[in-house]
Design a protein around this motif. Structure first.
Motif, PDB file in Angstrom:
ATOM      1  N   VAL A  75       0.837  -1.202   0.000  1.00  0.00           N
ATOM      2  CA  VAL A  75       0.000   0.000   0.000  1.00  0.00           C
ATOM      3  C   VAL A  75       0.872   1.253   0.000  1.00  0.00           C
ATOM      4  O   VAL A  75       0.594   2.230  -0.709  1.00  0.00           O
ATOM      5  N   ALA A  76       1.970   1.217   0.789  1.00  0.00           N
ATOM      6  CA  ALA A  76       2.850   2.380   0.859  1.00  0.00           C
ATOM      7  C   ALA A  76       3.502   2.656  -0.488  1.00  0.00           C
ATOM      8  O   ALA A  76       3.617   3.809  -0.912  1.00  0.00           O
ATOM      9  N   ILE A  77       3.918   1.581  -1.187  1.00  0.00           N
ATOM     10  CA  ILE A  77       4.520   1.764  -2.517  1.00  0.00           C
ATOM     11  C   ILE A  77       3.511   2.424  -3.455  1.00  0.00           C
ATOM     12  O   ILE A  77       3.816   3.413  -4.139  1.00  0.00           O
ATOM     13  N   ALA A 113       2.945   6.090  -2.502  1.00  0.00           N
ATOM     14  CA  ALA A 113       4.058   6.961  -2.873  1.00  0.00           C
ATOM     15  C   ALA A 113       4.061   7.223  -4.366  1.00  0.00           C
ATOM     16  O   ALA A 113       4.261   8.366  -4.815  1.00  0.00           O
ATOM     17  N   VAL A 114       3.799   6.162  -5.167  1.00  0.00           N
ATOM     18  CA  VAL A 114       3.808   6.341  -6.624  1.00  0.00           C
ATOM     19  C   VAL A 114       2.672   7.266  -7.045  1.00  0.00           C
ATOM     20  O   VAL A 114       2.860   8.177  -7.861  1.00  0.00           O
ATOM     21  N   VAL A 115       1.475   7.051  -6.467  1.00  0.00           N
ATOM     22  CA  VAL A 115       0.323   7.875  -6.857  1.00  0.00           C
ATOM     23  C   VAL A 115       0.547   9.333  -6.459  1.00  0.00           C
ATOM     24  O   VAL A 115       0.254  10.262  -7.222  1.00  0.00           O
ATOM     25  N   ALA A 165       3.437  10.973  -5.932  1.00  0.00           N
ATOM     26  CA  ALA A 165       4.594  11.660  -6.495  1.00  0.00           C
ATOM     27  C   ALA A 165       4.625  11.649  -8.014  1.00  0.00           C
ATOM     28  O   ALA A 165       5.537  12.214  -8.602  1.00  0.00           O
ATOM     29  N   ARG A 166       3.634  11.027  -8.669  1.00  0.00           N
ATOM     30  CA  ARG A 166       3.712  10.917 -10.126  1.00  0.00           C
ATOM     31  C   ARG A 166       3.433  12.265 -10.782  1.00  0.00           C
ATOM     32  O   ARG A 166       2.833  13.167 -10.192  1.00  0.00           O
ATOM     33  N   LYS A 167       3.870  12.377 -12.014  1.00  0.00           N
ATOM     34  CA  LYS A 167       3.562  13.583 -12.787  1.00  0.00           C
ATOM     35  C   LYS A 167       2.160  13.444 -13.374  1.00  0.00           C
ATOM     36  O   LYS A 167       1.728  12.361 -13.741  1.00  0.00           O
ATOM     37  N   GLU A 168       1.446  14.569 -13.444  1.00  0.00           N
ATOM     38  CA  GLU A 168       0.125  14.540 -14.052  1.00  0.00           C
ATOM     39  C   GLU A 168       0.269  14.300 -15.548  1.00  0.00           C
ATOM     40  O   GLU A 168       1.032  14.985 -16.229  1.00  0.00           O
ATOM     41  N   MET A 169      -0.478  13.312 -16.065  1.00  0.00           N
ATOM     42  CA  MET A 169      -0.284  12.939 -17.462  1.00  0.00           C
ATOM     43  C   MET A 169      -1.086  13.827 -18.412  1.00  0.00           C
ATOM     44  O   MET A 169      -0.706  14.060 -19.535  1.00  0.00           O
ATOM     45  N   ASP A 170      -2.232  14.337 -17.947  1.00  0.00           N
ATOM     46  CA  ASP A 170      -3.079  15.070 -18.882  1.00  0.00           C
ATOM     47  C   ASP A 170      -2.718  16.540 -18.977  1.00  0.00           C
ATOM     48  O   ASP A 170      -1.824  17.018 -18.344  1.00  0.00           O
ATOM     49  N   ALA A 174       8.393   6.709   2.980  1.00  0.00           N
ATOM     50  CA  ALA A 174       8.101   6.742   1.543  1.00  0.00           C
ATOM     51  C   ALA A 174       6.894   7.624   1.262  1.00  0.00           C
ATOM     52  O   ALA A 174       6.947   8.533   0.412  1.00  0.00           O
ATOM     53  N   VAL A 175       5.786   7.398   2.000  1.00  0.00           N
ATOM     54  CA  VAL A 175       4.569   8.175   1.739  1.00  0.00           C
ATOM     55  C   VAL A 175       4.767   9.636   2.150  1.00  0.00           C
ATOM     56  O   VAL A 175       4.361  10.560   1.438  1.00  0.00           O
TER      57      VAL A 175
END
Lengths: 165, 108
Positions: free
Chosen positions: A151-153, A156-158, A160-165, B82-83
């Motif tokens: 869940v933490a991974i 973190a990905v959600v 810190a990701r760049k907005e695609m649109d 991380a979060v």
């Protein structure tokens, strides 16, 4: 010998912790925190907790602190521009209160803790015992931990990701 | 305690005192610093201080459970780092600041 080693590394840990609080630049604070964690790993060894000492160095000083340093460099975080101006209330009462809290803690620890001493090398809590307890008594929490990390991974990905649109 | 006490085994209360000092320093850093990352590092320092108490009592009672708890605290700290750092990245992307005083409203 135990007490001398303990005092040396306790002094290193406290000095690094004070440095963490006092320093202005985040990267200096991060390196001080690595010092605290290294000194604590040695103290865990004195307590006979080999597995925890190794995990402390690998997980904390290795993984978590690299993440911190990485983010500090990514954000190019410099020194704090605004000097921290504490209020008069904090200035007058802060330091005496901290000393009072430490004194109270000292009192209760000296008078309330069970009287025992800890010698190096006479402990049975080796990595083998830790592993056995982890995979028998604490198997369910251990498995739930893996879900937590997943869940933490994802989080973190959600985040810190760049907005695609 | 004298010189003899310096050579012999370490009392449990010394470990607890070191833990208390580190925890107090962590609280001081949390309250005094203005940088989000330094505040976050102070939290890690407090977690470390509590870990030391767990391991010291694990040694005292000859039970391995304290070390298991420390292990779980480490795992949770890793997930939290991380979060938390991802949140700090997002805050910096939206606000271009890391000062806690400037991040005081929930509104974007």
């Amino acid at each position: 010998m135990d007490a001398i080693l303990f005092l040396i590394f306790a002094a290193i840990a406290v000095a690094c912790a004070i440095n963490l609080v006092v320093q202005k630049h985040p990267i200096t604070s991060a390196l001080s925190l690595v010092g605290v964690m290294g000194a604590l790993a040695v103290i865990y060894l004195l307590l006979g907790a080999e597995f925890i000492a190794a995990a402390q160095l690998i997980v904390y000083a290795g993984a978590i602190m690299v993440l911190f340093v990485f983010v500090i460099m990514l954000l190019n975080a410099g020194e704090e521009k605004k000097p921290a101006r504490p209020s008069w209330f904090a200035k007058i009462l802060g330091v005496p209160l901290v000393i009072a809290v430490l004194g109270l803690l000292n009192f209760f620890v000296q008078h309330g803790s069970p009287d025992s001493t800890i010698t190096f090398g006479e402990y049975t809590g080796t990595a083998k015992d830790v592993g056995r307890a982890l995979f028998t008594t604490y198997l369910l929490p251990f498995e739930i931990t893996s879900v937590l990390i997943l869940v933490a991974i994802l989080g973190a990905v959600v985040l810190a990701r760049k907005e695609m649109d | 305690m004298g010189l003899n006490g310096l050579i012999g085994p370490v009392p449990l209360s010394w470990y607890l005192m070191l833990s208390a000092i580190l925890f107090t320093l962590g609280v001081a850093g949390f309250l005094l610093r203005k940088n989000l990352i330094t505040v976050f590092m102070s939290i890690e320092l407090m977690l470390n201080a509590v870990n030391l108490t767990f391991v010291a009592f694990s040694r005292h009672y000859k039970q391995v459970d304290g070390q298991i708890f420390t292990f779980f605290v480490m795992v949770v700290a890793a997930a939290e780092a991380a979060v938390g750092l991802a949140i700090i990245l997002t805050v910096f992307k939206n606000r271009s600041t890391l000062l806690v005083d400037d991040v005081d409203s929930l509104r974007l």
